[in-house]
Design a protein around this motif. Sequence first.
Motif, PDB file in Angstrom:
ATOM      1  N   ASN A   2      45.283  51.209  42.720  1.00  0.00           N
ATOM      2  CA  ASN A   2      44.754  52.187  43.670  1.00  0.00           C
ATOM      3  C   ASN A   2      45.609  52.184  44.937  1.00  0.00           C
ATOM      4  O   ASN A   2      45.806  51.137  45.547  1.00  0.00           O
ATOM      5  CB  ASN A   2      43.301  51.844  44.027  1.00  0.00           C
ATOM      6  CG  ASN A   2      42.389  51.845  42.819  1.00  0.00           C
ATOM      7  OD1 ASN A   2      42.243  52.855  42.145  1.00  0.00           O
ATOM      8  ND2 ASN A   2      41.794  50.701  42.517  1.00  0.00           N
ATOM      9  N   ARG A 113      44.144  46.456  43.323  1.00  0.00           N
ATOM     10  CA  ARG A 113      44.714  45.991  42.057  1.00  0.00           C
ATOM     11  C   ARG A 113      43.707  45.741  40.936  1.00  0.00           C
ATOM     12  O   ARG A 113      44.066  45.797  39.760  1.00  0.00           O
ATOM     13  CB  ARG A 113      45.490  44.693  42.302  1.00  0.00           C
ATOM     14  CG  ARG A 113      46.576  44.823  43.354  1.00  0.00           C
ATOM     15  CD  ARG A 113      47.273  43.497  43.572  1.00  0.00           C
ATOM     16  NE  ARG A 113      48.157  43.528  44.742  1.00  0.00           N
ATOM     17  CZ  ARG A 113      48.894  42.509  45.151  1.00  0.00           C
ATOM     18  NH1 ARG A 113      48.869  41.369  44.476  1.00  0.00           N
ATOM     19  NH2 ARG A 113      49.649  42.609  46.220  1.00  0.00           N
ATOM     20  N   ASP A 115      40.372  45.794  38.352  1.00  0.00           N
ATOM     21  CA  ASP A 115      39.553  46.701  37.551  1.00  0.00           C
ATOM     22  C   ASP A 115      38.111  46.491  38.000  1.00  0.00           C
ATOM     23  O   ASP A 115      37.540  45.426  37.781  1.00  0.00           O
ATOM     24  CB  ASP A 115      39.724  46.389  36.071  1.00  0.00           C
ATOM     25  CG  ASP A 115      38.941  47.343  35.186  1.00  0.00           C
ATOM     26  OD1 ASP A 115      38.568  48.427  35.672  1.00  0.00           O
ATOM     27  OD2 ASP A 115      38.684  46.993  34.014  1.00  0.00           O
ATOM     28  N   ASP A 117      33.933  47.583  38.672  1.00  0.00           N
ATOM     29  CA  ASP A 117      32.739  48.302  38.243  1.00  0.00           C
ATOM     30  C   ASP A 117      32.025  48.828  39.483  1.00  0.00           C
ATOM     31  O   ASP A 117      31.903  48.116  40.483  1.00  0.00           O
ATOM     32  CB  ASP A 117      31.789  47.379  37.473  1.00  0.00           C
ATOM     33  CG  ASP A 117      32.371  46.943  36.133  1.00  0.00           C
ATOM     34  OD1 ASP A 117      33.058  47.769  35.503  1.00  0.00           O
ATOM     35  OD2 ASP A 117      32.147  45.782  35.741  1.00  0.00           O
TER      36      ASP A 117
END
Length: 333
Positions: A2, A113, A115, A117
């Motif tokens: 991101n 950086r 992943d 939720d």
Amino acid sequence: MNEQAVGIDVSKKKLDVCVADGDKIKTKAIKNTSAGHVELDQWLLKRELSANTPIVLEATGPYSEAVAIALSDAGWAVSVVNPARITGFAQSELSRNKTDKADAKLLAKFAQRADLDIWQPPSIAVRELRARVDRLQALMDMRQQELNRIEALDQGTPSSVKSMVEEHVAWLDKQIARIQSDIDDHIDGHPELRQDAELMRSIPGVGPRASAQFLAYIGDVRRFKSAKALAAFIGVTPKQKQSGTSINGRTTISRAGHTAARKSLYMPGMVAKRHNPVIIAMAKRLEQRGLAPKAIVGASMRKLVHLIYGVIKSGQPFRAEIPMAGLEIQEGI
């Protein structure tokens, strides 16, 4: 990765915010109050961030959840992350500085950086339940303090103060009974809470108070992908110290998670160790392996989390023969 991300280091009185846009950094300190949360929302909007820009906070209990709810309600993509993940990331980055501002920057880099939720805020019903559960705990703490004062007064010179303290204890008893009744009525008045509470209470060791606390602090457990993920969020997963042949420390629970939820499981874990057939069998196996008593209590707490997740996820009440089948695999802390 991101390009834009936000990290927020939360403390009781303030929020240290870091907006990362590529390698560019913008920081700000804001009061951790309702007014401060509104100010934070406006400040983020001025940074021209998109609504799906990841915002990362560590799970630090009520102080982080209040701002997480405010941001989520305002439409931001909030992720509330287990502190253990941030600790691991800091080690990988060889981070040396430990200040609120540096922590916010670290969280922003993590958000760029990782992943992530998206965090789901608790429902209005769960938020109200938590307020009542917290109030009950505060009243019970006050009652214990007053009982301690009575005990101390009994050791000294007779005083009229004792009768005043006893009157306060009597008043607290009435207030505790009243709010306990309010909690029961609140759960009964919301079908989703009532169903989950009834499923939890089917597990030996989990009573009305424990089920109310668990629902208040965790909400809907279905949002977790697995029982293991739920146990990690609460902080009852194993933590081992072992390296080669020279280091072989005791196994303990991690305690990196939701403190209030973990505390609420301690007494149920103790009770389940004596009355829940699944946990009794597990505890005997662990005793034979030489595990310390405290570690066995931690294992009982973790097993309870797995059982709670199982009954709620399946929608079926506790049956000892079902979890016993998986005991060989899942035993341990």
